[in-house]
Design a protein around this motif. Structure first.
Motif, PDB file in Angstrom:
ATOM      1  N   CYS A  95       1.010  -1.134  -0.125  1.00  0.00           N
ATOM      2  CA  CYS A  95      -0.182  -0.132  -0.130  1.00  0.00           C
ATOM      3  C   CYS A  95       0.981   1.133  -0.015  1.00  0.00           C
ATOM      4  CB  CYS A  95      -0.875   0.049   1.291  1.00  0.00           C
ATOM      5  SG  CYS A  95      -2.074   1.561   1.144  1.00  0.00           S
ATOM      6  N   TYR A  98       1.551   3.994   2.827  1.00  0.00           N
ATOM      7  CA  TYR A  98       2.355   3.533   3.985  1.00  0.00           C
ATOM      8  C   TYR A  98       3.619   4.354   3.947  1.00  0.00           C
ATOM      9  CZ  TYR A  98      -1.401   0.213   4.808  1.00  0.00           C
ATOM     10  OH  TYR A  98      -2.572  -0.461   4.834  1.00  0.00           O
ATOM     11  N   THR A 148      -8.577   1.101  -3.531  1.00  0.00           N
ATOM     12  CA  THR A 148      -9.418   0.792  -2.562  1.00  0.00           C
ATOM     13  C   THR A 148     -10.764   1.504  -3.305  1.00  0.00           C
ATOM     14  OG1 THR A 148      -9.185   2.607  -1.216  1.00  0.00           O
ATOM     15  CG2 THR A 148      -8.156   0.370  -0.615  1.00  0.00           C
ATOM     16  N   ARG A 171      -7.913   6.028  12.762  1.00  0.00           N
ATOM     17  CA  ARG A 171      -6.483   5.740  11.967  1.00  0.00           C
ATOM     18  C   ARG A 171      -6.799   5.822  10.494  1.00  0.00           C
ATOM     19  NH1 ARG A 171      -6.645   2.367   7.758  1.00  0.00           N
ATOM     20  NH2 ARG A 171      -4.334   2.352   7.642  1.00  0.00           N
ATOM     21  N   MET A 192      -2.861  -1.185   7.648  1.00  0.00           N
ATOM     22  CA  MET A 192      -4.377  -1.911   8.013  1.00  0.00           C
ATOM     23  C   MET A 192      -4.127  -3.096   8.903  1.00  0.00           C
ATOM     24  SD  MET A 192      -7.526  -1.647   7.659  1.00  0.00           S
ATOM     25  CE  MET A 192      -8.226  -0.861   6.312  1.00  0.00           C
ATOM     26  N   SER A 209     -11.256   4.160   6.082  1.00  0.00           N
ATOM     27  CA  SER A 209     -10.736   3.307   4.902  1.00  0.00           C
ATOM     28  C   SER A 209     -11.949   2.800   4.298  1.00  0.00           C
ATOM     29  CB  SER A 209      -9.992   2.241   5.363  1.00  0.00           C
ATOM     30  OG  SER A 209      -9.447   1.415   4.447  1.00  0.00           O
ATOM     31  N   SER A 210     -11.706   1.911   3.123  1.00  0.00           N
ATOM     32  CA  SER A 210     -12.808   1.684   2.467  1.00  0.00           C
ATOM     33  C   SER A 210     -13.634   0.689   3.059  1.00  0.00           C
ATOM     34  CB  SER A 210     -12.474   1.016   1.071  1.00  0.00           C
ATOM     35  OG  SER A 210     -11.577   0.067   1.264  1.00  0.00           O
ATOM     36  N   GLU A 212     -15.324  -2.420   2.806  1.00  0.00           N
ATOM     37  CA  GLU A 212     -15.407  -3.741   2.956  1.00  0.00           C
ATOM     38  C   GLU A 212     -14.528  -4.622   4.001  1.00  0.00           C
ATOM     39  OE1 GLU A 212     -12.806  -2.480   1.742  1.00  0.00           O
ATOM     40  OE2 GLU A 212     -10.960  -3.724   2.109  1.00  0.00           O
ATOM     41  N   VAL A 213     -13.684  -3.719   4.881  1.00  0.00           N
ATOM     42  CA  VAL A 213     -13.130  -4.316   6.168  1.00  0.00           C
ATOM     43  C   VAL A 213     -14.038  -4.444   7.142  1.00  0.00           C
ATOM     44  CG1 VAL A 213     -10.758  -3.406   5.477  1.00  0.00           C
ATOM     45  CG2 VAL A 213     -12.261  -1.754   6.600  1.00  0.00           C
ATOM     46  N   TYR A 234      -7.084   4.674  -1.454  1.00  0.00           N
ATOM     47  CA  TYR A 234      -5.884   4.397  -1.254  1.00  0.00           C
ATOM     48  C   TYR A 234      -5.184   3.434  -2.313  1.00  0.00           C
ATOM     49  CZ  TYR A 234      -6.369   4.852   4.020  1.00  0.00           C
ATOM     50  OH  TYR A 234      -6.478   5.253   5.430  1.00  0.00           O
ATOM     51  N   PHE A 236      -2.318   1.098  -4.308  1.00  0.00           N
ATOM     52  CA  PHE A 236      -1.591  -0.332  -4.034  1.00  0.00           C
ATOM     53  C   PHE A 236      -0.821  -0.726  -5.415  1.00  0.00           C
ATOM     54  CE2 PHE A 236      -3.029  -2.521  -0.253  1.00  0.00           C
ATOM     55  CZ  PHE A 236      -3.975  -1.505  -0.013  1.00  0.00           C
TER      56      PHE A 236
HETATM   57  C1  3IO Z   1      -6.736  -2.148   2.951  1.00  0.00           C
HETATM   58  C2  3IO Z   1      -5.374  -2.503   3.443  1.00  0.00           C
HETATM   59  C3  3IO Z   1      -5.337  -3.990   3.737  1.00  0.00           C
HETATM   60  C4  3IO Z   1      -6.421  -4.793   3.684  1.00  0.00           C
HETATM   61  C5  3IO Z   1      -7.886  -4.171   3.497  1.00  0.00           C
HETATM   62  C6  3IO Z   1      -7.778  -2.934   3.188  1.00  0.00           C
HETATM   63  N1  3IO Z   1      -8.737  -2.451   2.806  1.00  0.00           N
HETATM   64  C7  3IO Z   1      -8.429  -1.121   2.531  1.00  0.00           C
HETATM   65  C8  3IO Z   1      -7.126  -0.874   2.712  1.00  0.00           C
HETATM   66  C9  3IO Z   1      -6.500   0.399   2.578  1.00  0.00           C
HETATM   67  C10 3IO Z   1      -5.311   0.450   3.383  1.00  0.00           C
HETATM   68  O1  3IO Z   1      -4.316   0.122   3.058  1.00  0.00           O
HETATM   69  C11 3IO Z   1      -5.542   1.084   4.770  1.00  0.00           C
HETATM   70  O2  3IO Z   1      -4.326   1.131   5.354  1.00  0.00           O
HETATM   71  O3  3IO Z   1      -6.511   1.576   4.978  1.00  0.00           O
END
Ligand code: 3IO
Length: 338
Positions: A95, A98, A148, A171, A192, A209-210, A212-213, A234, A236
């Motif tokens: 990512c 970072y 993302t 964060r 993350m 962040s996005s 889906e997490v 973000y 990648f």
């Molecule tokens: C992300 C990083 C790793 C796993 C799932 C994720 N969904 C969004 C991100 C973006 C990211 O790197 C972050 O740190 O928010």
């Protein structure tokens, strides 16, 4: 037989013997490559990694085998680029947020420029990389890039106004971190992969962040509120060690090169679909409340972001074609969004 013909026959016999004794290249077996990733296996960077592995192994007819290492088991989030350059892993997924000072051109995609979704973001990022070929990637082969979906605020307490976000420990990293600061949050930076523990322990009160997490990392268990800001992505990159790349057969290189843009688009589309699914899951399974900021309040939030892009251009114009980069991101966003 003349001496000349005798000599030719001898040479032929030696060549024939050599051909018989030399093993065919296939007998050496497939090239085996390691692929490192930092977050846990169910998250989208690892889902796209498994998809890439499957496609490459299929399209190269068994000439390469990819061994994947999710969850930081081979390289961690911030070691990814240097670890791949040093050959600790053959391939790594990183990512770029970072290491914001390292990837200036590609991290410009995380300025607040209105990228609407991950598919658009991924194609914008790929085209931007392809146009500028930034020196930051000179020591590696770039296999693909993606982004993302736009970031939103996932938090324990509801955030409806700038007063609610002021001083809140949230964060984020990279471009997204600049945005949280502009809104007055107490921005806390970490990858993350470190975030689930920080949330659990109360080191942070939420995540930017996005979405889906919420499902993939079970943040919905802790963050019962989501404020829709849809602000910034973000970016990648997936990179390969240059020596290992150079040693691959040409046909394999072609398969991987041809897959770069397709993989960007696949990953973006997967992310967009998966965000929709995770939102529905969070509502249905954990009763998460989704907050839309009122239009009047949204005007104030957006106004705080107005200076960010101009300041970025001013900061980087000496070393980079900063204005053209921003113009290209806007134009590419218009071209790819649908
Ligand atoms: C992300 C990083 C790793 C796993 C799932 C994720 N969904 C969004 C991100 C973006 C990211 O790197 C972050 O740190 O928010």
């Amino acid at each position: 037989m003349t001496p000349k013909i005798q000599k030719a026959a001898a040479v032929f016999a030696i060549l024939l013997l050599g051909a018989i004794l030399t093993p065919a290249p296939a007998a050496a077996g497939p090239a085996t490559l390691t692929y490192a990733n930092f977050p846990p296996a169910p998250t989208f960077p690892c889902v796209q990694m498994e998809r890439w592995k499957t496609e490459v192994e299929k399209r190269t007819d068994g000439q390469v085998k990819i061994n994947t290492f999710p969850g930081g088991t081979l390289l961690g989030a911030k070691d990814m680029m240097d670890g791949v350059i040093a050959g600790q892993a053959d391939i790594g997924c990183l990512c770029m947020a970072y290491q914001p000072g390292r990837f200036i051109v590609t991290n410009a995609t995380s300025l607040p420029l209105g990228i609407p979704d991950a598919r658009t973001g991924s194609l914008v990022l790929w085209d931007l990389y392809d146009k500028y070929k930034p020196a930051a990637f000179a020591k590696v082969k770039v296999l693909t890039m993606f982004t993302t979906a736009p970031a939103n605020i996932m938090s324990r307490t509801p955030v409806r106004t700038l007063a609610d976000i002021r001083g809140l420990d949230l964060r984020a990293s990279g471009g997204a971190a600049q945005i949280l600061k502009a809104w007055g949050a107490n921005q806390v930076g970490m990858p993350m992969s470190a975030t689930p523990e920080a949330l659990q322990k109360g080191v942070v009160q939420g995540v930017f962040s996005s979405l889906e997490v919420m499902k993939d990392l079970k943040f919905a268990e802790i963050c019962k509120n989501v404020t829709r800001t849809d602000t910034v992505i973000y970016p990648f990159a997936v990179v390969m060690n240059m020596d290992r790349w150079n040693a691959l057969p040409e046909a394999v290189k072609k398969v991987m090169t041809d897959l770069g843009r397709e993989q960007a688009e696949w990953t973006g589309a997967y992310m967009d679909d998966h965000v929709r699914e995770a939102v529905e899951w969070s509502k249905a399974t954990h009763g998460v409340e989704f907050i839309d900021i009122s239009p009047e309040e949204k005007g104030k939030w957006d106004a705080r972001l107005d200076p960010i892009t101009e300041a970025w251009i001013a900061d980087h114009a000496g070393e980079y074609p900063a204005e053209a980069i921003v113009r290209d991101i806007r134009a590419l966003t218009g071209a790819h969004a649908h």
